[in-house]
Every structure is written in C-alpha cells, then in structure tokens.
Design an enzyme around this catalytic site. Sequence first.
Site, PDB file in Angstrom:
ATOM      1  N   HIS A   1       2.361   3.756  -9.014  1.00 31.85           N
ATOM      2  CA  HIS A   1       2.171   2.329  -9.311  1.00 31.85           C
ATOM      3  C   HIS A   1       3.365   1.780 -10.081  1.00 31.85           C
ATOM      4  CE1 HIS A   1      -1.753   2.308  -7.615  1.00 31.85           C
ATOM      5  NE2 HIS A   1      -2.276   3.137  -8.492  1.00 31.85           N
TER       6      HIS A   1
ATOM      7  N   ASP B   1       0.823  -1.212   0.000  1.00 35.80           N
ATOM      8  CA  ASP B   1       0.000   0.000   0.000  1.00 35.80           C
ATOM      9  C   ASP B   1       0.860   1.267   0.000  1.00 35.80           C
ATOM     10  OD1 ASP B   1      -2.388   1.386  -0.041  1.00 35.80           O
ATOM     11  OD2 ASP B   1      -2.577   1.439   2.137  1.00 35.80           O
TER      12      ASP B   1
ATOM     13  N   GLU C   1     -12.497  -4.477  -3.951  1.00 36.88           N
ATOM     14  CA  GLU C   1     -12.987  -3.106  -3.685  1.00 36.88           C
ATOM     15  C   GLU C   1     -12.302  -2.073  -4.573  1.00 36.88           C
ATOM     16  OE1 GLU C   1     -12.195  -5.279  -1.163  1.00 36.88           O
ATOM     17  OE2 GLU C   1     -14.319  -5.693  -0.811  1.00 36.88           O
TER      18      GLU C   1
ATOM     19  N   LEU D   1      10.346 -20.535  -5.556  1.00 41.85           N
ATOM     20  CA  LEU D   1       9.456 -19.574  -4.884  1.00 41.85           C
ATOM     21  C   LEU D   1       8.099 -19.587  -5.566  1.00 41.85           C
ATOM     22  CD1 LEU D   1       8.988 -17.082  -2.946  1.00 41.85           C
ATOM     23  CD2 LEU D   1       9.707 -15.647  -4.868  1.00 41.85           C
TER      24      LEU D   1
END
Length: 224
Positions: free
Chosen positions: A29, A12, A59, A122
């Site tokens: 971003h 975030d 959302e 991974l």
Amino acid sequence: MNPLRHVAIIMDGNGRWGLKFKNSRNAGHKAGLKTVEKIIKVSIKKKIRFLTLYAFSTENWKRPKKEIKYLFNLLENFLLNRLEDLNKQDIKLKIIGKKNFSKKFNKLLNFSERKTSNNTTLQINLALNYGSKFELINAFKQISKKKIVVNEKNFSEFLQTRNIPDPDLLIRTGNTNRLSNFLLWQLAYSEIFFEKKLWPSFTERDYNKIIEKYKKIKRNFGKI
Ligand code: IPE
Ligand code: IPE
Ligand code: MG
C-alpha cells in the site's frame, strides 16, 4: 483522436506486490501511494481534467482491522503532508463515497475539499468508502421523495459524480477483470483497459501506452 477528459482507475494489486517484494501487504500500500503521485503528475502533463481513483470500497471493510488502519493512516498522512502542494498545483480534491469515518478524519477530508474547491487544473475524485450500489440506491431514495420525471440527465445529478463527465477511460491494474462495485452507471460507455501489472509496478510508460491506444479507438456510442 479521442479527447480525454476523465480517467478512472481501480488501483489494484498493492497487497500482492507487497507480499511478493517486501513480505507485507501494507508495504504494498505504501508503494502504491508512490504510483498515485506519479500518475497525478502525468495526468496534469496530459491535461486530463478529471482523475477518479478507487482507494477504498464499501466491501473493503471485510479486510483485517490492521490493514484497514494502515490504509487510513497512510491516507491521513498523505493529506497532512501533501495537501499544500496539491493546492499549489491547482488540484481540486473531491471525495466520493460515504464519509462516515472518525470525526477527526472527516474533518480533514472536509478541510481538504474546501481548501482546494476553487482549483481547476485537475480534479481528483477520491473514491473512499465508495460503492456504486450504495450510490445508486441513495439516488433512488432521494428521487422517490421528489415529484420529478426521471431521465438519464437528471438521474446523474443524484449521483456523487454530479457535474463530472462520465469517465472516458477506465484502467484496472492487478490482472483482475472485474468492476468491483465501481461507477456502474458512469462507466456505461467508457473504454476499459485491464492491465496485468500490479499497481505499485505501474509506470508512466504503461499509462502513456494505454492513453495512446485509447486515443485511437473508434468510439461508436451506438452509431456505426
Ligand atoms: C488495492 O490493492 C488497494 C485497495 C483495495 C485498498 P489490494 O490491497 O486489493 O491488492 P491485492 O489485490 O490484494 O493484491
Ligand atoms: C477494488 O479492489 C477496490 C479498490 C481498488 C479500492 P479489491 O481488491 O477490493 O477488489 P476485489 O475485492 O478483489 O474485487
Ligand atoms: Mg485487490
């Protein structure tokens, strides 16, 4: 020292970083993607087996169309340009969330998952159009169609994270202390670190510091 198999991250703060330094949320971003690359590298170095990254929530559709379009373009280009390399690094990619995107993008996601499905170093679980409440409701719906006695173990098998151990560690950057509909069931016993820094500013050093702290925590799981 606690073993560390699974790290989950709520990445975030991109928008705020972008506005502060480049006068555009989208630039944040783009910068956030660089942090993603860095954190993947460090996770491999640290021999972490599972890394779950929250990239887009159910959302997040409430955001302006332009920002959503930018985010998905960014991700599409990332997969197109970097998939080969991720595959070479023995990374397995799994999408968690509802894959109801355009035909073209769904195809790319499925291809990326298939291409990397046998890799074992991974596993990256990319949470995309992911919402924990949706995931739980979906599990209840599936279970209600079957004649089984539900318990904690078999319930987990109806989640999108089936066969993945619960996160040992959750990190949320961006100076916000909430879960935002992320892995509500799976985080029941995770160690949670809320980090003040915005995601694009999050460094290898910050990540290492959290891991070192995590390793020393006394994890009780109800015992003393
Ligand atoms: C997180 O950063 C990334 C996504 C939700 C895609 P934000 O875009 O939420 O950044 P802030 O919280 O607005 O700064
Ligand atoms: C959570 O961040 C979702 C992702 C990081 C993808 P948000 O920025 O969307 O969370 P809220 O809405 O502030 O809780
Ligand atoms: Mg945010």
